[in-house]
Design an enzyme around this catalytic site. Sequence first.
Site, PDB file in Angstrom:
ATOM      1  N   ASP A 307       0.475  -1.345  -0.233  1.00  8.70           N
ATOM      2  CA  ASP A 307      -0.567  -0.297   0.199  1.00  8.70           C
ATOM      3  C   ASP A 307       0.857   1.082   0.151  1.00  8.70           C
ATOM      4  O   ASP A 307       1.759   1.125   0.142  1.00  8.70           O
ATOM      5  CB  ASP A 307      -0.903   0.162   1.073  1.00  8.70           C
ATOM      6  CG  ASP A 307      -1.913   0.982   0.479  1.00  8.70           C
ATOM      7  OD1 ASP A 307      -1.918   1.861   0.070  1.00  8.70           O
ATOM      8  OD2 ASP A 307      -3.477   0.002   1.871  1.00  8.70           O
ATOM      9  N   GLU A 513     -10.870   6.807   4.474  1.00 10.07           N
ATOM     10  CA  GLU A 513      -9.922   5.571   5.139  1.00 10.07           C
ATOM     11  C   GLU A 513      -9.914   6.268   7.009  1.00 10.07           C
ATOM     12  O   GLU A 513     -10.884   6.536   7.308  1.00 10.07           O
ATOM     13  CB  GLU A 513      -8.292   6.117   4.994  1.00 10.07           C
ATOM     14  CG  GLU A 513      -7.898   5.535   3.316  1.00 10.07           C
ATOM     15  CD  GLU A 513      -7.321   4.849   3.219  1.00 10.07           C
ATOM     16  OE1 GLU A 513      -5.830   5.690   3.070  1.00 10.07           O
ATOM     17  OE2 GLU A 513      -6.937   5.440   1.767  1.00 10.07           O
TER      18      GLU A 513
END
Length: 627
Positions: A307, A513
Site C-alpha cells: 500500500d 480511510e
Amino acid sequence: MARTSPIFLMGLLVIWSALAEAEYMIYKDAAKPLSSRIKDLMSRMTLEEKIGQMTQIERNVASAKVMKDYFIGSVLSGGGSVPSKQASAEAWINMVNEFQKGALSTRLGIPMIYGIDAVHGHNNVYNATIFPHNVGLGATRDPELVKRIGAATALEVRATGIPYVFAPCIAVCRDPRWGRCYESYSEDHKLVQAMTEIVPGLQGDIPANSSKGVPFVAGKTKVAACAKHYVGDGGTTDGINENNTQLSRQGLLNTHMPAYYNSISKGVSTIMVSYSSWNGVKMHANRDMITGFLKNILRFRGFVISDWEGINRITSPPHANYSYSIQAGISAGIDMIMVPNNYKEFIDGLTSHVKNKVIPMSRIDDAVKRILQVKFVMGLFENPLADRSLVNEIGSQEHRELAREAVRKSLVLLKNGESADKPLLPLPKKASKILVAGSHAHNLGYQCGGWTIEWQGLSGNNLTRGTTILTAIENTVDPSTEVVYKENPDADFVKSNNFSYAIVVVGEPPYAETFGDSLNLTISEPGPNTIQNVCGSVKCVTVIISGRPVVIQPYVSSMDALVAAWLPGTEGQGVADVLFGDHGFTGKLPRTWFRTVDQLPMNVGDRHYDALFPFGFGLTTYPTKNI
C-alpha cells in the site's frame, strides 16, 4: 581483380549473425510461450533494471527522464492526483503515454504499468460515471450487476490510457466504526465472495483451461485488477483503521480469507497488502502470510504490491528505520513497492541489501518474474500506448444507465408506514405541494462520498457531472406538482405550508480511510434537527446517505418511511425511480443495523445478536402505474 579472403568473409558472417541475433529477442516475440519470453528477458536484465521494475512512483514525481534513468516499472495516481483540474481523457492519455515513452526508451524497452484507484467507477476523473460504493452494491445481492459495473469501469479507465486499477476491496468489515467500511461489500464473507464477480468484470473471464492462480487480462478494453487489502483489514479492534486484528488463524481463514480464494481462482492479477496487523504482526512484514500462505499454499502467480508508503509503516513511527523496512517488506514477499515519492532512497536501499546479500537475488527474481508475467499477460509489450478510440467511454449514457440501475437495486427500505396496510411508499407523483429537505438532498459530493475526484471526497455540485436527488425528484414528479426545497426548515415553516408529504435526505459527510473512523456514528448536523422539524409536522420519508449504518433509533418513530441509500454516486435519478414507484424496492441489508454503538462490534451469527434491523432485512415494494 582483388580476391576477398575467406577470413574476411567469415568475419562478415559473424557480424551478420550477431546483428540478426541482436534484432531477434525472444521476449519481444508474442508468438513465443510466456515462460520463454520471461526467461529471455530476465536473462538480459541487470540488477538495476530489476529493482526499477519493483518500484512504483507517484505521477507528480514521474517524468520520461525519471522513467528512463531509473528503469521505473510502475507509476500511480494517488487519490485526487490528476494531470490538471477537470482533465479530459486526452490529457490523461498524453500524460500516461509520455511516461510510457520514457520507459520504452530504456535499453530493453520494458513498458511501465500505470495504476489508479477506481473503487466505484473511475473516481479520480472528471465526468466519469460514479457508481454506488461497495456497501451499496452488497445490498443489491446481484453479482452479475457487479460484473457489468467492473466491465464499464474497465472501459472508462482504459479510456484515459490506464491499464491497472487498485480494486476491488474485498475486506469483510466487521465493525462499522471503521472509516473504510463503505469499501466493503458486507460483514458476511459469503456475500463478499459472491461480489468477487467484479474481478472478471474488470479483467475478463479466464479461459476454460487456465491454471488456478495465474493472472489474466483479456485485452485492450480490460484492466489488471488488485484484490485488497491482504488480509484482515476489516477486522481491526474497534474498527480503527490500519490497526490490529486480533483473531485466531482459523478465524482469519474463515472470515477474511475466503474472498481471496475466489479472486485468485478468477485470475486476479495483483494483491495489495494491508496496513493493518494480525495479532501484533504488521501484514507488510508477515512472511508467513505473504510468501508462505498466499504464494506457496494458494499458489498465487500474480504480483504482490504494497500500500501507499506501506513498508514505511512497518516501523513506529513510520520511516524510523527505512533500511529495515525495505528488508522486512521485500523479505516478506512484497514484489512491487508503492514508494511513492522518495524512489531514490528505496532503490539505493534495496540495491545495497542485495549487494550485501541481506536479500538474496532469488527474492528479486521472484518479484520481477511476477511483475513481468502480469505485463506480458496484459499485452503491454505489444500495445504499450493508449488506445485513443475509447475516449468517449468516459461517463457514457450506457454507463450512467447502469449506475442508475445499481442505485435502484441498492436502496434498502427499512420502514414503510406504521403498518403494512398503510404504506407511504411509493409516493404519488401528483401532489399539490411537496417538501424536499436535508443537507444531502442537493449535494452531489455528499451523494458520492469519499474517493470521488479528491481522496476525501468533496461537498457541493461542481465536482463532476451528475444528478442530485433533488433534481431527480423534480424530474420525476408530475409537472403540476410544486417542489419546495429548504435545507433545514423549522417546524413552523413545515406546518404552515400545507405540504402533501416531505422527503428528508440527511446523512454523513464524505470521508476516506482514517478520517472516517468514528466512535459515535451519528448523522451530521443539522440532520437530526431537520428530521424532527419535518417528520414531526408532515408525512415524511427519510433517506439516509451514509457509508454504513448510523444512529437512527431516536428518530425512527417520527418517520413514516425510512430508506438506506448508502453512497449512491452520480446517478441520483435511481433514488427517485424507486421512491415514486417506477421500480420496486429490492435491496437487502449487507450489514447489521445496530440499535446503539455500545453494541459494536455486532455481526450476524453473534450470540447476543439484537439488531434494530438485522442483516438481510429489507422491505419490498412493487412498481406502480403512478399518475
